[in-house]
Scaffold this motif. Structure first.
Motif, mmCIF file in Angstrom:
data_model
loop_
_atom_site.group_PDB
_atom_site.id
_atom_site.type_symbol
_atom_site.label_atom_id
_atom_site.label_comp_id
_atom_site.label_asym_id
_atom_site.label_seq_id
_atom_site.Cartn_x
_atom_site.Cartn_y
_atom_site.Cartn_z
ATOM 1 N N ALA A 73 59.214 52.708 66.543
ATOM 2 C CA ALA A 73 60.049 53.175 65.433
ATOM 3 C C ALA A 73 59.972 54.687 65.296
ATOM 4 C CB ALA A 73 59.620 52.501 64.136
ATOM 5 N N ARG A 74 58.783 55.239 65.445
ATOM 6 C CA ARG A 74 58.623 56.692 65.325
ATOM 7 C C ARG A 74 59.408 57.416 66.413
ATOM 8 N NH1 ARG A 74 52.484 58.162 65.307
ATOM 9 N NH2 ARG A 74 53.421 60.256 65.504
ATOM 10 N N VAL A 75 59.371 56.879 67.612
ATOM 11 C CA VAL A 75 60.117 57.497 68.720
ATOM 12 C C VAL A 75 61.620 57.403 68.467
ATOM 13 C CG1 VAL A 75 60.733 57.247 71.156
ATOM 14 C CG2 VAL A 75 58.332 57.183 70.460
ATOM 15 N N TYR A 76 62.074 56.216 68.060
ATOM 16 C CA TYR A 76 63.515 56.031 67.856
ATOM 17 C C TYR A 76 64.042 56.858 66.691
ATOM 18 C CZ TYR A 76 68.069 54.052 67.026
ATOM 19 O OH TYR A 76 69.425 53.916 66.821
ATOM 20 N N TYR A 77 63.378 56.763 65.552
ATOM 21 C CA TYR A 77 63.861 57.500 64.377
ATOM 22 C C TYR A 77 63.673 59.005 64.537
ATOM 23 C CZ TYR A 77 64.215 52.983 62.015
ATOM 24 O OH TYR A 77 64.563 51.706 61.668
ATOM 25 N N GLY A 78 62.715 59.393 65.351
ATOM 26 C CA GLY A 78 62.548 60.811 65.609
ATOM 27 C C GLY A 78 63.768 61.413 66.293
ATOM 28 N N ASN A 117 66.805 59.799 66.029
ATOM 29 C CA ASN A 117 67.965 59.320 65.262
ATOM 30 C C ASN A 117 67.617 59.331 63.767
ATOM 31 O OD1 ASN A 117 69.792 58.077 67.615
ATOM 32 N ND2 ASN A 117 67.665 57.477 67.984
ATOM 33 N N GLN A 118 67.328 60.508 63.258
ATOM 34 C CA GLN A 118 66.840 60.620 61.886
ATOM 35 C C GLN A 118 67.844 60.141 60.843
ATOM 36 O OE1 GLN A 118 65.214 64.498 61.075
ATOM 37 N NE2 GLN A 118 64.060 64.569 62.989
ATOM 38 N N SER A 119 69.124 60.243 61.145
ATOM 39 C CA SER A 119 70.141 59.812 60.178
ATOM 40 C C SER A 119 70.132 58.306 59.962
ATOM 41 C CB SER A 119 71.531 60.255 60.638
ATOM 42 O OG SER A 119 71.885 59.622 61.855
ATOM 43 N N GLN A 120 69.495 57.555 60.870
ATOM 44 C CA GLN A 120 69.462 56.104 60.747
ATOM 45 C C GLN A 120 68.211 55.596 60.037
ATOM 46 O OE1 GLN A 120 70.281 54.117 64.455
ATOM 47 N NE2 GLN A 120 72.028 55.424 64.911
ATOM 48 N N ARG A 121 67.312 56.506 59.734
ATOM 49 C CA ARG A 121 66.106 56.103 59.015
ATOM 50 C C ARG A 121 66.475 55.628 57.601
ATOM 51 N NH1 ARG A 121 60.855 57.728 60.078
ATOM 52 N NH2 ARG A 121 61.610 59.419 61.415
ATOM 53 N N THR A 123 68.225 53.156 56.679
ATOM 54 C CA THR A 123 69.606 52.667 56.562
ATOM 55 C C THR A 123 69.710 51.183 56.879
ATOM 56 O OG1 THR A 123 70.129 53.194 58.866
ATOM 57 C CG2 THR A 123 70.531 54.917 57.215
ATOM 58 N N GLY A 124 68.580 50.568 57.203
ATOM 59 C CA GLY A 124 68.604 49.162 57.583
ATOM 60 C C GLY A 124 68.700 48.950 59.076
ATOM 61 N N VAL A 125 68.901 50.031 59.833
ATOM 62 C CA VAL A 125 68.948 49.927 61.292
ATOM 63 C C VAL A 125 67.532 49.693 61.797
ATOM 64 C CG1 VAL A 125 69.391 51.174 63.438
ATOM 65 C CG2 VAL A 125 70.969 51.392 61.516
ATOM 66 N N LYS A 126 67.348 48.641 62.590
ATOM 67 C CA LYS A 126 66.026 48.294 63.096
ATOM 68 C C LYS A 126 65.792 48.955 64.447
ATOM 69 C CE LYS A 126 65.795 43.859 60.676
ATOM 70 N NZ LYS A 126 65.613 42.389 60.821
ATOM 71 N N ALA A 127 64.759 49.766 64.506
ATOM 72 C CA ALA A 127 64.474 50.518 65.722
ATOM 73 C C ALA A 127 64.253 49.601 66.919
ATOM 74 C CB ALA A 127 63.249 51.406 65.513
ATOM 75 N N THR A 128 63.535 48.499 66.711
ATOM 76 C CA THR A 128 63.240 47.586 67.822
ATOM 77 C C THR A 128 64.525 47.041 68.437
ATOM 78 O OG1 THR A 128 61.118 46.940 66.855
ATOM 79 C CG2 THR A 128 62.084 45.453 68.473
ATOM 80 N N GLU A 129 65.457 46.646 67.588
ATOM 81 C CA GLU A 129 66.726 46.109 68.084
ATOM 82 C C GLU A 129 67.553 47.182 68.777
ATOM 83 O OE1 GLU A 129 68.713 44.318 64.801
ATOM 84 O OE2 GLU A 129 67.214 42.726 64.548
ATOM 85 N N GLU A 130 67.553 48.385 68.222
ATOM 86 C CA GLU A 130 68.348 49.466 68.806
ATOM 87 C C GLU A 130 67.789 49.892 70.156
ATOM 88 O OE1 GLU A 130 71.302 50.694 67.648
ATOM 89 O OE2 GLU A 130 71.054 48.939 66.348
#
Length: 227
Positions: free
Chosen positions: A101-106, A108-112, A114-121
């Motif tokens: 999650a830290r890697v993904y949201y880092g 894609n900060q605009s998706q933090r 927002t309900g977007v699940k990092a694992t799924e993305e």
């Protein structure tokens, strides 16, 4: 105008024979995908010389060549994006959810929040990237596994921008020589040296610019793949 019978997928040098007239020894051929009556892709790609492709499409050879180059450029861009996504996210595919999650949201900060699940993305991005590089529509599959990663030495200038990216040689003596030269260059420009693993040099730039956690998992993935 009627619906065209073909669409151009790209221009390749893997096939040197025209599938229409049989001429051999061509430097490159145009990859044509047949279309059905509704304009949907239908069938397998054929490889024509520019002259035969122009006849099939009722175009000039110049238009065929320009369109084929543009289609190939789009494919190359998709491949480059796929390599970047795999080089960044494949190392964290099986990492703890928190790190993933830290890697993904880092990135894609605009998706933090927002309900977007990092694992799924991450799973979605990797699936799409692997499918892109595994596509053999107009040529062989391209490398996409962590085992296909190569190491790159990256030299940063003192402002944090990348000054140079070079693939690390396989031979130990050459690796040591390159490492010494890279450090000398970094000292000259008051910069720093980093070694990362990626599918190509452009993806290596992306990894080098990434956060420390991303680079940490990148190094772990390389070590695990070459243990």
């Amino acid at each position: 105008m009627g619906i065209p019978k073909w669409t151009i997928k790209g221009i390749v040098d893997d096939f040197d024979e025209c599938g229409c007239c049989g001429r051999r020894g061509l430097k490159r051929t145009v990859a044509l995908m047949p279309l059905d009556a509704d304009g949907n892709e239908d069938g397998s790609v054929v490889y024509y010389g520019t002259s035969c492709a122009a006849t099939a499409l009722s175009w000039t050879q110049g238009k065929v060549a320009d369109t084929a180059r543009a289609a190939q450029a789009e494919r190359d861009q998709r491949d480059d994006y796929a390599r970047r996504m795999i080089s960044i996210y494949a190392p964290v595919e099986f990492a703890p959810v928190r790190d993933k999650a830290r890697v993904y949201y880092g990135r894609n900060q605009s998706q933090r929040d927002t309900g977007v699940k990092a694992t799924e993305e991450v799973a979605k991005l990797l699936a799409e990237a692997r499918a892109t590089l595994a596509d053999t529509t107009i040529g062989p599959a391209r490398p996409w596994r962590i085992e296909d990663f190569r190491r790159y030495v990256v030299i940063f200038n003192r402002d944090g921008g990348i000054s140079l990216v070079r693939r690390v040689p396989e031979e130990e003596a050459k690796r040591q020589e390159q490492a010494a030269a890279a450090q000398r260059r970094a000292d000259e420009i008051r910069g720093s040296v980093l070694v990362v693993a990626a599918l190509n040099a452009e993806a290596a730039r992306d990894v080098a610019y990434a956060d420390e956690l991303t680079r940490e998992w990148n190094a772990k993935a390389w070590q695990a793949a070459h243990a």
